[in-house]
Design a protein around this motif. Structure first.
Motif, PDB file in Angstrom:
ATOM      1  N   VAL A 194     -24.247  28.282  32.046  1.00  0.00           N
ATOM      2  CA  VAL A 194     -25.585  27.834  31.631  1.00  0.00           C
ATOM      3  C   VAL A 194     -26.448  29.021  31.216  1.00  0.00           C
ATOM      4  O   VAL A 194     -27.144  28.988  30.186  1.00  0.00           O
ATOM      5  CB  VAL A 194     -26.250  27.037  32.768  1.00  0.00           C
ATOM      6  CG1 VAL A 194     -27.710  26.752  32.445  1.00  0.00           C
ATOM      7  CG2 VAL A 194     -25.507  25.735  33.004  1.00  0.00           C
ATOM      8  N   LEU A 195     -26.409  30.078  32.012  1.00  0.00           N
ATOM      9  CA  LEU A 195     -27.235  31.253  31.694  1.00  0.00           C
ATOM     10  C   LEU A 195     -26.779  31.932  30.411  1.00  0.00           C
ATOM     11  O   LEU A 195     -27.604  32.439  29.641  1.00  0.00           O
ATOM     12  CB  LEU A 195     -27.197  32.235  32.868  1.00  0.00           C
ATOM     13  CG  LEU A 195     -27.931  31.781  34.136  1.00  0.00           C
ATOM     14  CD1 LEU A 195     -27.733  32.794  35.252  1.00  0.00           C
ATOM     15  CD2 LEU A 195     -29.413  31.593  33.856  1.00  0.00           C
ATOM     16  N   ILE A 196     -25.469  31.958  30.174  1.00  0.00           N
ATOM     17  CA  ILE A 196     -24.976  32.555  28.924  1.00  0.00           C
ATOM     18  C   ILE A 196     -25.433  31.727  27.724  1.00  0.00           C
ATOM     19  O   ILE A 196     -25.866  32.276  26.701  1.00  0.00           O
ATOM     20  CB  ILE A 196     -23.449  32.682  28.959  1.00  0.00           C
ATOM     21  CG1 ILE A 196     -23.032  33.749  29.984  1.00  0.00           C
ATOM     22  CG2 ILE A 196     -22.892  33.045  27.592  1.00  0.00           C
ATOM     23  CD1 ILE A 196     -21.547  33.817  30.228  1.00  0.00           C
ATOM     24  N   CYS A 197     -25.339  30.396  27.845  1.00  0.00           N
ATOM     25  CA  CYS A 197     -25.824  29.538  26.753  1.00  0.00           C
ATOM     26  C   CYS A 197     -27.323  29.712  26.551  1.00  0.00           C
ATOM     27  O   CYS A 197     -27.812  29.780  25.409  1.00  0.00           O
ATOM     28  CB  CYS A 197     -25.492  28.074  27.053  1.00  0.00           C
ATOM     29  SG  CYS A 197     -23.725  27.691  27.038  1.00  0.00           S
ATOM     30  N   LEU A 198     -28.064  29.786  27.664  1.00  0.00           N
ATOM     31  CA  LEU A 198     -29.505  30.009  27.556  1.00  0.00           C
ATOM     32  C   LEU A 198     -29.799  31.366  26.932  1.00  0.00           C
ATOM     33  O   LEU A 198     -30.710  31.510  26.102  1.00  0.00           O
ATOM     34  CB  LEU A 198     -30.145  29.904  28.947  1.00  0.00           C
ATOM     35  CG  LEU A 198     -31.664  30.089  29.011  1.00  0.00           C
ATOM     36  CD1 LEU A 198     -32.361  29.013  28.182  1.00  0.00           C
ATOM     37  CD2 LEU A 198     -32.143  30.049  30.451  1.00  0.00           C
ATOM     38  N   SER A 199     -29.019  32.365  27.333  1.00  0.00           N
ATOM     39  CA  SER A 199     -29.195  33.696  26.751  1.00  0.00           C
ATOM     40  C   SER A 199     -28.916  33.681  25.259  1.00  0.00           C
ATOM     41  O   SER A 199     -29.634  34.317  24.469  1.00  0.00           O
ATOM     42  CB  SER A 199     -28.270  34.691  27.452  1.00  0.00           C
ATOM     43  OG  SER A 199     -28.319  35.955  26.835  1.00  0.00           O
ATOM     44  N   ALA A 200     -27.872  32.954  24.852  1.00  0.00           N
ATOM     45  CA  ALA A 200     -27.572  32.858  23.420  1.00  0.00           C
ATOM     46  C   ALA A 200     -28.695  32.164  22.665  1.00  0.00           C
ATOM     47  O   ALA A 200     -29.071  32.583  21.562  1.00  0.00           O
ATOM     48  CB  ALA A 200     -26.251  32.111  23.219  1.00  0.00           C
ATOM     49  N   ALA A 201     -29.255  31.104  23.285  1.00  0.00           N
ATOM     50  CA  ALA A 201     -30.363  30.404  22.628  1.00  0.00           C
ATOM     51  C   ALA A 201     -31.585  31.305  22.502  1.00  0.00           C
ATOM     52  O   ALA A 201     -32.239  31.351  21.461  1.00  0.00           O
ATOM     53  CB  ALA A 201     -30.712  29.135  23.410  1.00  0.00           C
ATOM     54  N   VAL A 202     -31.898  32.029  23.596  1.00  0.00           N
ATOM     55  CA  VAL A 202     -33.041  32.943  23.544  1.00  0.00           C
ATOM     56  C   VAL A 202     -32.792  34.057  22.534  1.00  0.00           C
ATOM     57  O   VAL A 202     -33.683  34.440  21.765  1.00  0.00           O
ATOM     58  CB  VAL A 202     -33.315  33.520  24.951  1.00  0.00           C
ATOM     59  CG1 VAL A 202     -34.357  34.625  24.889  1.00  0.00           C
ATOM     60  CG2 VAL A 202     -33.780  32.417  25.887  1.00  0.00           C
TER      61      VAL A 202
END
Length: 436
Positions: A194-202
C-alpha cells in the motif's frame, strides 16, 4: 522498421514516468529493508522468549537431579516434584566409554509432545559439545513445529576443566508463535504494498507538478510556431505570386512594387505581433512605469495612418502604471481593428477614441457591429473579421496586454450601432502627474 522520434512533449511525459518509477523504487527499497528488519526482529524475539521460558524449566530441573554414590543420576525427585510430561523433560548423561552416544537416564512416559529419539540426542550432544545452552527448531512425529532447548549440567564434585555430566532437553510447541509471525509478515507485506503504491501516486503527482511548467512552455512554443506558420504563409505566398507575375511581365512593375511594399508592411506588423505575443506568453516581467495614458493614446492616433478614415479623440488626464510599449501596441491594435472592420464596404470608418480618468480607453466605430456569437470568441487567436485578411492576433494581443496588467478588455454594442471596445487598465494610486 525505424521508430518515429518522440516529440518534446512525449519526452517530457516519459521523463515524468521515469521520475515516478524512481520515486516508487526508492521508497520500495527503503520500505522493504525496514520490513525485513521488522520481520527478522520479530522472529528472533519470539524464539528468545521461548528459550528464556524453557531455560527456567531446565535450570529448575537441574537443581532437582541427584547423583548417587556410584555417580549415577537419579531423576525420581525430578519426576515427583516437577513432572516431566508437559513440557517434556529428557535427562541424558555422558557415557563413560568414549565415542558412545548419550545415555537416556530419564524420559517422560506420556509426553505432550513427541519427537524422534535421534533429534533429542542431537540436541543434548550439541549442548554437551558446546558446554552451553543449545536451541533448535524441530517437528514432532505428527508434524507439529516445536522448539528444542538443551542445557548441560555438571557433577557436584566436578573440577575445573571437567566437561558436563549430561544435558537436560525440553521442548515446547511453536504453532501459535509461528501463526502470529505469519500474520505479522502478511500485515507488513500488505502495508509495504500500500505504501509503495501511495508513494508511486505521490511521486506521479509531484513529478506532474514539477514538469507542468515545462509542458506549458512546450505548448506555448508549439502554439507560437503554429501562429507564425499560419500568419506568414499567406503573405509569403502572395509575395511569390507577385514575383512570378513580375518575371513574366504580365503586370506593371510599379504596381507590383506598390503591392509588394504593402505586403512587406503587413508582414512586419505580423512579426511585431508574434513577438509581442511570445513576450507575453513567456512570462517576461513587464517594464512598468507611471505613464500618462491620455498622452500615449493621442500619440498612437497621430502615428497611425488614417487612410481616409475619420478619428475623433476625447481624453481626460489618466495615469496608469504599465508597460508603455505593450499598451501602445494594444491601443494600436484596437484602432487598426476599427479601421479594418468598423465601416461599410467602400466607405470610410468613423472612429471615436476616448480616455477616462479611471484608466479606460474606449475605441468605438460606426460599423455594422458584432453578432453575439462572434463577440464571445472575438479575442481568440486566428479570429478573422468578415472578408478580412487580418492575422487574427490584434485583438487577442490587446486582451493579453490588459490581463497582464491586471485589467480587462470588453466588447459592447456601440451607441451608433457599431462595436465598442473598452480597454481597462488599473489606475496609478497616489500619482500626481499633470499635463506638461
Amino acid at each position: 522498421m525505424t521508430s518515429r522520434p518522440l516529440t518534446p512533449t512525449a519526452r517530457v511525459r516519459r521523463l515524468r514516468l521515469r521520475i515516478t518509477a524512481l520515486f516508487a523504487l526508492t521508497s520500495a527499497v527503503g520500505l522493504i529493508g525496514m520490513a525485513v528488519f521488522a520481520v527478522q526482529s520479530d522472529d528472533r524475539r519470539w524464539r528468545q522468549q521461548l528459550d528464556q521460558t524453557m531455560s527456567q524449566d531446565t535450570s529448575w530441573a537441574i537443581g532437582l537431579l541427584v547423583t548417587d554414590e556410584d555417580d549415577r543420576l537419579d531423576a525420581r525427585e525430578l519426576a515427583e516434584t516437577m513432572g516431566t510430561g508437559c513440557p517434556p523433560l529428557t535427562v541424558l548423561s555422558v557415557p563413560r566409554a568414549k565415542g558412545a552416544d548419550l545415555h537416556v537416564d530419564h524420559a517422560p512416559r506420556h509426553p505432550c509432545l513427541t519427537v524422534g529419539a535421534a533429534a533429542v540426542r542431537a540436541a543434548g550432544e550439541a549442548a554437551v559439545r558446546a558446554e552451553d545452552t543449545a536451541a533448535s527448531d524441530r517437528r514432532t512425529t505428527d508434524g507439529r513445529p516445536v522448539r528444542l532447548l538443551s542445557e548441560p549440567f555438571y557433577a557436584p564434585d566436578a573440577g575445573e576443566g571437567e566437561g558436563p555430566q549430561g544435558a537436560i532437553v525440553t521442548m515446547t510447541g511453536t504453532s501459535d508463535q509461528r501463526a502470529d509471525h505469519r500474520r505479522l509478515l502478511w500485515l507488513v507485506a500488505a502495508a509495504c504494498a500500500v505504501l509503495i503504491c501511495l508513494s508511486a501516486a505521490v511521486g506521479h503527482l509531484l513529478s506532474g507538478r514539477a514538469i507542468r511548467p515545462a509542458l506549458a512552455a512546450l505548448r506555448q512554443q508549439e502554439a507560437f510556431l503554429a501562429d507564425a506558420a499560419h500568419d506568414l504563409r499567406t503573405p509569403a505566398a502572395s509575395l511569390r505570386t507577385l514575383a512570378e507575375t513580375a518575371l513574366r511581365g504580365e503586370t506593371d512593375r510599379t504596381d507590383v512594387l506598390r503591392r509588394t511594399l504593402r505586403l512587406a508592411d503587413g508582414m512586419g506588423g505580423l512579426v511585431d505581433g508574434l513577438l509581442t505575443r511570445a513576450r507575453l506568453m513567456s512570462g517576461v516581467a513587464l517594464e512598468r512605469e507611471p505613464l500618462r495614458l491620455d498622452q500615449l493614446v493621442e500619440g498612437v492616433v497621430d502615428d497611425t495612418p488614417a487612410a481616409g478614415h475619420r478619428v475623433s479623440v476625447e481624453t481626460e488626464v489618466a495615469v496608469v502604471v504599465a508597460d508603455p510599449d505593450l499598451v501602445r501596441r494594444a491601443v494600436a491594435n484596437l484602432l487598426g481593428n476599427a479601421f479594418a472592420h468598423g465601416h461599410a464596404p467602400g466607405e470610410p470608418a468613423d472612429v471615436r477614441v476616448t480616455v477616462t480618468r479611471d484608466g479606460t480607453v474606449t475605441v468605438e466605430d460606426a460599423g455594422p457591429g458584432l453578432p453575439p456569437h462572434v463577440a464571445k470568441s472575438l479575442f481568440d487567436r486566428f479570429r478573422r473579421g468578415s472578408g478580412s485578411g487580418s492575422a487574427g492576433l490584434g485583438l487577442s494581443i490587446a486582451a493579453w496586454v490588459a490581463h497582464a496588467h491586471g485589467g480587462a478588455l470588453a466588447v459592447l454594442p456601440g451607441e451608433g450601432g457599431g462595436a465598442r471596445f473598452a480597454l481597462k487598465l488599473p489606475p496609478a494610486v497616489g500619482s500626481a502627474l499633470t499635463h506638461p
